[in-house]
Design an enzyme around this catalytic site. Sequence first.
Site, PDB file in Angstrom:
ATOM      1  N   CYS A 139      41.128   5.591 -59.177  1.00  0.00           N
ATOM      2  CA  CYS A 139      41.075   5.707 -57.601  1.00  0.00           C
ATOM      3  C   CYS A 139      40.832   6.920 -57.281  1.00  0.00           C
ATOM      4  O   CYS A 139      40.978   7.540 -57.911  1.00  0.00           O
ATOM      5  CB  CYS A 139      42.767   5.500 -57.662  1.00  0.00           C
ATOM      6  SG  CYS A 139      43.721   5.432 -56.179  1.00  0.00           S
TER       7      CYS A 139
ATOM      8  N   GLU B  85      59.202 -20.270 -25.517  1.00  0.00           N
ATOM      9  CA  GLU B  85      59.181 -20.933 -25.053  1.00  0.00           C
ATOM     10  C   GLU B  85      57.834 -22.215 -24.536  1.00  0.00           C
ATOM     11  O   GLU B  85      58.305 -22.397 -24.272  1.00  0.00           O
ATOM     12  CB  GLU B  85      59.644 -20.300 -23.440  1.00  0.00           C
ATOM     13  CG  GLU B  85      59.885 -21.178 -22.291  1.00  0.00           C
ATOM     14  CD  GLU B  85      60.350 -20.722 -21.088  1.00  0.00           C
ATOM     15  OE1 GLU B  85      60.936 -21.370 -20.381  1.00  0.00           O
ATOM     16  OE2 GLU B  85      60.890 -19.319 -20.692  1.00  0.00           O
TER      17      GLU B  85
ATOM     18  N   LYS C 112      26.417  -7.141 -17.679  1.00  0.00           N
ATOM     19  CA  LYS C 112      25.956  -8.774 -19.485  1.00  0.00           C
ATOM     20  C   LYS C 112      27.260  -8.601 -20.310  1.00  0.00           C
ATOM     21  O   LYS C 112      26.717  -7.697 -20.865  1.00  0.00           O
ATOM     22  CB  LYS C 112      24.558  -8.278 -18.867  1.00  0.00           C
ATOM     23  CG  LYS C 112      23.244  -9.177 -19.879  1.00  0.00           C
ATOM     24  CD  LYS C 112      22.035  -8.595 -20.277  1.00  0.00           C
ATOM     25  CE  LYS C 112      21.638 -10.013 -20.042  1.00  0.00           C
ATOM     26  NZ  LYS C 112      21.497 -10.048 -21.816  1.00  0.00           N
TER      27      LYS C 112
ATOM     28  N   LEU D   3      16.515 -14.136 -17.645  1.00  0.00           N
ATOM     29  CA  LEU D   3      16.175 -13.041 -17.209  1.00  0.00           C
ATOM     30  C   LEU D   3      14.716 -12.350 -17.657  1.00  0.00           C
ATOM     31  O   LEU D   3      15.405 -12.353 -18.142  1.00  0.00           O
ATOM     32  CB  LEU D   3      17.422 -12.411 -16.726  1.00  0.00           C
ATOM     33  CG  LEU D   3      18.698 -12.787 -16.178  1.00  0.00           C
ATOM     34  CD1 LEU D   3      19.986 -12.103 -15.965  1.00  0.00           C
ATOM     35  CD2 LEU D   3      18.338 -13.137 -14.848  1.00  0.00           C
TER      36      LEU D   3
ATOM     37  N   TYR E  88      29.317 -17.563 -14.510  1.00  0.00           N
ATOM     38  CA  TYR E  88      28.088 -16.369 -13.717  1.00  0.00           C
ATOM     39  C   TYR E  88      27.582 -17.662 -13.202  1.00  0.00           C
ATOM     40  O   TYR E  88      26.420 -16.585 -12.418  1.00  0.00           O
ATOM     41  CB  TYR E  88      27.403 -15.646 -14.824  1.00  0.00           C
ATOM     42  CG  TYR E  88      26.380 -16.504 -15.673  1.00  0.00           C
ATOM     43  CD1 TYR E  88      25.355 -16.840 -15.389  1.00  0.00           C
ATOM     44  CD2 TYR E  88      26.544 -15.487 -17.032  1.00  0.00           C
ATOM     45  CE1 TYR E  88      25.210 -17.497 -16.844  1.00  0.00           C
ATOM     46  CE2 TYR E  88      26.152 -15.989 -18.283  1.00  0.00           C
ATOM     47  CZ  TYR E  88      24.908 -17.011 -18.081  1.00  0.00           C
ATOM     48  OH  TYR E  88      24.610 -17.324 -18.959  1.00  0.00           O
TER      49      TYR E  88
ATOM     50  N   CYS F  91      44.303   8.855 -56.773  1.00  0.00           N
ATOM     51  CA  CYS F  91      45.180   9.256 -57.851  1.00  0.00           C
ATOM     52  C   CYS F  91      44.806   8.947 -58.902  1.00  0.00           C
ATOM     53  O   CYS F  91      45.812   8.667 -60.090  1.00  0.00           O
ATOM     54  CB  CYS F  91      46.622   8.563 -57.250  1.00  0.00           C
ATOM     55  SG  CYS F  91      46.443   6.792 -57.658  1.00  0.00           S
TER      56      CYS F  91
ATOM     57  N   ASP G 115      27.544 -10.454 -23.355  1.00  0.00           N
ATOM     58  CA  ASP G 115      26.415 -10.115 -25.420  1.00  0.00           C
ATOM     59  C   ASP G 115      27.092 -11.022 -26.066  1.00  0.00           C
ATOM     60  O   ASP G 115      28.334 -10.915 -27.218  1.00  0.00           O
ATOM     61  CB  ASP G 115      26.725  -8.928 -25.601  1.00  0.00           C
ATOM     62  CG  ASP G 115      25.396  -9.196 -26.856  1.00  0.00           C
ATOM     63  OD1 ASP G 115      24.679  -9.668 -26.962  1.00  0.00           O
ATOM     64  OD2 ASP G 115      25.689  -8.160 -27.175  1.00  0.00           O
TER      65      ASP G 115
ATOM     66  N   CYS H   1      43.833  -0.141 -55.466  1.00  0.00           N
ATOM     67  CA  CYS H   1      44.319   0.839 -56.681  1.00  0.00           C
ATOM     68  C   CYS H   1      45.742   0.831 -56.775  1.00  0.00           C
ATOM     69  O   CYS H   1      46.338  -0.119 -56.159  1.00  0.00           O
ATOM     70  CB  CYS H   1      44.423   2.540 -55.762  1.00  0.00           C
ATOM     71  SG  CYS H   1      45.588   3.430 -56.688  1.00  0.00           S
TER      72      CYS H   1
ATOM     73  N   CYS I 257      52.644   6.122 -56.598  1.00  0.00           N
ATOM     74  CA  CYS I 257      52.091   7.886 -56.840  1.00  0.00           C
ATOM     75  C   CYS I 257      50.723   7.865 -55.932  1.00  0.00           C
ATOM     76  O   CYS I 257      50.407   8.488 -55.944  1.00  0.00           O
ATOM     77  CB  CYS I 257      51.695   7.524 -57.940  1.00  0.00           C
ATOM     78  SG  CYS I 257      50.902   6.726 -59.175  1.00  0.00           S
TER      79      CYS I 257
ATOM     80  N   GLU J 259      27.063  -7.530 -11.808  1.00  0.00           N
ATOM     81  CA  GLU J 259      27.712  -7.534 -13.175  1.00  0.00           C
ATOM     82  C   GLU J 259      27.354  -7.569 -14.098  1.00  0.00           C
ATOM     83  O   GLU J 259      26.204  -7.392 -14.815  1.00  0.00           O
ATOM     84  CB  GLU J 259      28.067  -9.742 -12.987  1.00  0.00           C
ATOM     85  CG  GLU J 259      27.741  -9.997 -11.603  1.00  0.00           C
ATOM     86  CD  GLU J 259      27.390 -11.592 -12.098  1.00  0.00           C
ATOM     87  OE1 GLU J 259      27.302 -11.899 -13.065  1.00  0.00           O
ATOM     88  OE2 GLU J 259      27.927 -12.383 -10.572  1.00  0.00           O
TER      89      GLU J 259
ATOM     90  N   LYS K 275      19.006  -3.550 -19.147  1.00  0.00           N
ATOM     91  CA  LYS K 275      19.277  -2.929 -20.479  1.00  0.00           C
ATOM     92  C   LYS K 275      20.053  -1.787 -20.880  1.00  0.00           C
ATOM     93  O   LYS K 275      18.968  -1.170 -20.547  1.00  0.00           O
ATOM     94  CB  LYS K 275      18.276  -3.753 -21.539  1.00  0.00           C
ATOM     95  CG  LYS K 275      17.910  -5.114 -21.194  1.00  0.00           C
ATOM     96  CD  LYS K 275      18.437  -6.959 -21.768  1.00  0.00           C
ATOM     97  CE  LYS K 275      18.899  -5.798 -23.201  1.00  0.00           C
ATOM     98  NZ  LYS K 275      18.124  -7.734 -23.577  1.00  0.00           N
TER      99      LYS K 275
HETATM  100  S1  IVH Z   1      22.695 -14.592 -14.769  1.00  0.00           S
HETATM  101  C1  IVH Z   1      19.000 -17.721 -13.901  1.00  0.00           C
HETATM  102  N1  IVH Z   1      24.658 -13.362 -15.588  1.00  0.00           N
HETATM  103  O1  IVH Z   1      21.602 -13.179 -19.951  1.00  0.00           O
HETATM  104  C2  IVH Z   1      19.906 -16.734 -14.841  1.00  0.00           C
HETATM  105  N2  IVH Z   1      23.198 -14.008 -16.905  1.00  0.00           N
HETATM  106  O2  IVH Z   1      18.589 -13.332 -20.611  1.00  0.00           O
HETATM  107  C3  IVH Z   1      21.227 -16.894 -15.148  1.00  0.00           C
HETATM  108  N3  IVH Z   1      24.246 -13.308 -19.198  1.00  0.00           N
HETATM  109  O3  IVH Z   1      21.213 -16.072 -20.267  1.00  0.00           O
HETATM  110  C4  IVH Z   1      21.685 -15.609 -15.492  1.00  0.00           C
HETATM  111  N4  IVH Z   1      26.184 -11.803 -18.838  1.00  0.00           N
HETATM  112  O4  IVH Z   1      22.971 -15.588 -21.071  1.00  0.00           O
HETATM  113  C5  IVH Z   1      23.967 -14.233 -16.363  1.00  0.00           C
HETATM  114  N5  IVH Z   1      26.350 -11.970 -15.213  1.00  0.00           N
HETATM  115  C6  IVH Z   1      25.431 -12.130 -16.021  1.00  0.00           C
HETATM  116  C7  IVH Z   1      25.364 -12.765 -17.726  1.00  0.00           C
HETATM  117  C8  IVH Z   1      24.056 -13.136 -17.697  1.00  0.00           C
HETATM  118  C9  IVH Z   1      25.026 -11.933 -19.005  1.00  0.00           C
HETATM  119  C10 IVH Z   1      22.986 -13.831 -20.124  1.00  0.00           C
HETATM  120  C11 IVH Z   1      22.767 -15.055 -19.914  1.00  0.00           C
HETATM  121  C12 IVH Z   1      21.379 -15.128 -19.884  1.00  0.00           C
HETATM  122  C13 IVH Z   1      20.974 -14.298 -19.785  1.00  0.00           C
HETATM  123  C14 IVH Z   1      19.392 -13.967 -19.500  1.00  0.00           C
END
Ligand code: IVH
Length: 665
Positions: A403, A29, A111, A77, A221, A406, A113, A421, A426, A109, A311
């Site tokens: 292989c 759809e 973090k 941060l 964020y 086999c 990656d 293979c 077989c 929150e 971290k």
């Molecule tokens: S707050 C003023 N919240 O982590 C700071 N950062 O070294 C604003 N990141 O560059 C960042 N998850 O790319 C914030 N829930 C989160 C995040 C987050 C990932 C990353 C972001 C930032 C790095 C901090």
Amino acid sequence: MTYQQLVERINLWNHAYYVLDNPLVSDAEYDQAFQVLLALEAENPDLVSPASPSQRVGAKPIDEFKKVEHSVKMLSLANAFSLQETYDFFEKAAKELDVSPSALAIFSEPKLDGLAITIHYDNGLFSHAATRGDGQIGEDVTHNIKTIKSVPLKLDTDTPPEKLEVRGEVFMPKAAFEKLNRLAAQQNSKVFVNPRNAAAGTVRQMNPKIAAARDLQFIPYSVGEYQNKHEFTRHSEIIDYLVSLGFRRNPHCYAFSGSFDAFAENYQRMESLRDSLPMEIDGIVYKIDDLATQNALGFIARSPKWAVARKFPAQQAITQLLGVDFQVGRTGVLTPVARLEPVFVAGVTVSNATLHNMDEIERLGLCIGDSVEIQRAGDVIPKVVKVVEQSEQRLPIIMPARCPVCDSPVARTEGQAAFRCTGWLCCAAQGAERIEHYASRRCMNIVNLGTKLIELLYNKGILKTIADIYKIQLHDIASLEGQGEKSAQNVLDSIEASKTTKLGTFLAALGIPEVGEGGSKNIAKYFKNLPAIQSASFEELMQVPDVGPVTAKSIVDFFQNAKNQAIVADIINAGVNWEDEQHEPAQAQPLAGQTWVLTGTMSVPRHEAKALLESLGAKVAGSVSKKTDCVVAGAEAGSKLAKAEELGVRVINEAEFLAEFNLSS
Ligand code: IVH
């Protein structure tokens, strides 16, 4: 429905699918509505809305990344690597504010990656997007960020702020990353070390089509520049506001007061959740929720005094490559697997890591004995990232000639990445895959022998090759858990019923690499009987329409293998039968050598029209190109019709089509 309503409807479906993970309509759809939208836009180019979902992917790659100056700096941060460091960070803030740490309202929150991106909206419409860069000047990556379906092109509000800058993380979900690397490994192109590199590499492509084809996501964020419509008192209110505008919500955010125990409990909860999350996270961000308190604390150097990144422990480690094993997958592909000196990384002892393919080994410059860095991320298979130090007695890694399962020869198909293979039928490693393919609906159609039952019988050693299907006894199935005599009898009945088939179907069911349904049909038609196919030479096979050198070689290799021949003989002895193809009187093929395309809705079913054209010798293609001889355009034909007109290809409508071939609707 007006054009504008259609745009809004599709955007609503997109939001439900990509932001809420809650699809409202079927793919069919959705696709149909999208085609109608494209057709409308092709006919009325002046109408096209900047919020239209068709505007996500630009036509051309960009030439260079333009610089963008951030009017509000993009900060980073401070990091904390332990519970104590986390608590100390907020204790210091509390001291400065002259309150107790547990009086602080903390918002946590995940973090994410990936990489930081800022997106500008002007009066509610997506304007441009940039990377963080050095915090002051980033790069314009609008062309790629626009392709991310969880980024709204238009904010969901009737009263948008004049200017709004939404900041957040672009990342690649784990599943998308695995898929991308699997594809890259198959094509022997570069595999990415982790989802973060994959996301960053994708955002830094010049061509937006690459980003559009990969599944990136965006979660906000914070906000940067913001010309107010609302007053906020808390950070969490800003997040709620962004979600209301159509953005994804970061899962598993929590609000609590800043006591030592609360931080401890939160960390434990997040760490245990980590592997089950659909995206990679590398820690937790703790923020003071109250905006007035944030302002009172301000910044130090390049990071806020009101937020810290806790971290998770490192996911890399260094160890030694002891050897390389070759695993044979279900499709016969040999994958090199690193055997490592066991090493503890991110909570687990790792002794194996994937090496993907031989090109990857070459790219890494890897030899047995070397010191290597490995990376383990969540439940993702550990990888070898790089060679840290070459060993003095290093040994090259060599693909085995036979292989390991086999003992059939290993071959690399020209133009393809993988070594396979050639044991096919077989090879025990490939058994389950071959049997499932053979029994499937499009092949032998053994209706009651499904994937689950095949796996069970395969694991018990009852099914080893496809020929074993005809040796299954009632008690083999009836003795399995969840099966009774009646269902077992149903399986045997459907095996019996499937025995009468067609030569082309049987050939396709064998699962010879490169030999699909269409090719099998052509081969059956050309050679008429199985012995002729089994003894056909490469040159003879090349005479069959649409059979190229790769397919021809694959068939020759397959039947040269005596074990494969024996299995085919067993199957025929078990009673599988078909009527050989008849020599047909040559039919006039007035459309031989021509390529036709069918588009739009017609009163004759599409497959009938296709069959008719094919019987007259035409090839029926799915897309229009310069080589297309004729396009049959039914009702509501869209982009293909537009393309044909653009290229000056002959177009006829349904009535003309029916008249040309003396059909009536
Ligand atoms: S707050 C003023 N919240 O982590 C700071 N950062 O070294 C604003 N990141 O560059 C960042 N998850 O790319 C914030 N829930 C989160 C995040 C987050 C990932 C990353 C972001 C930032 C790095 C901090």
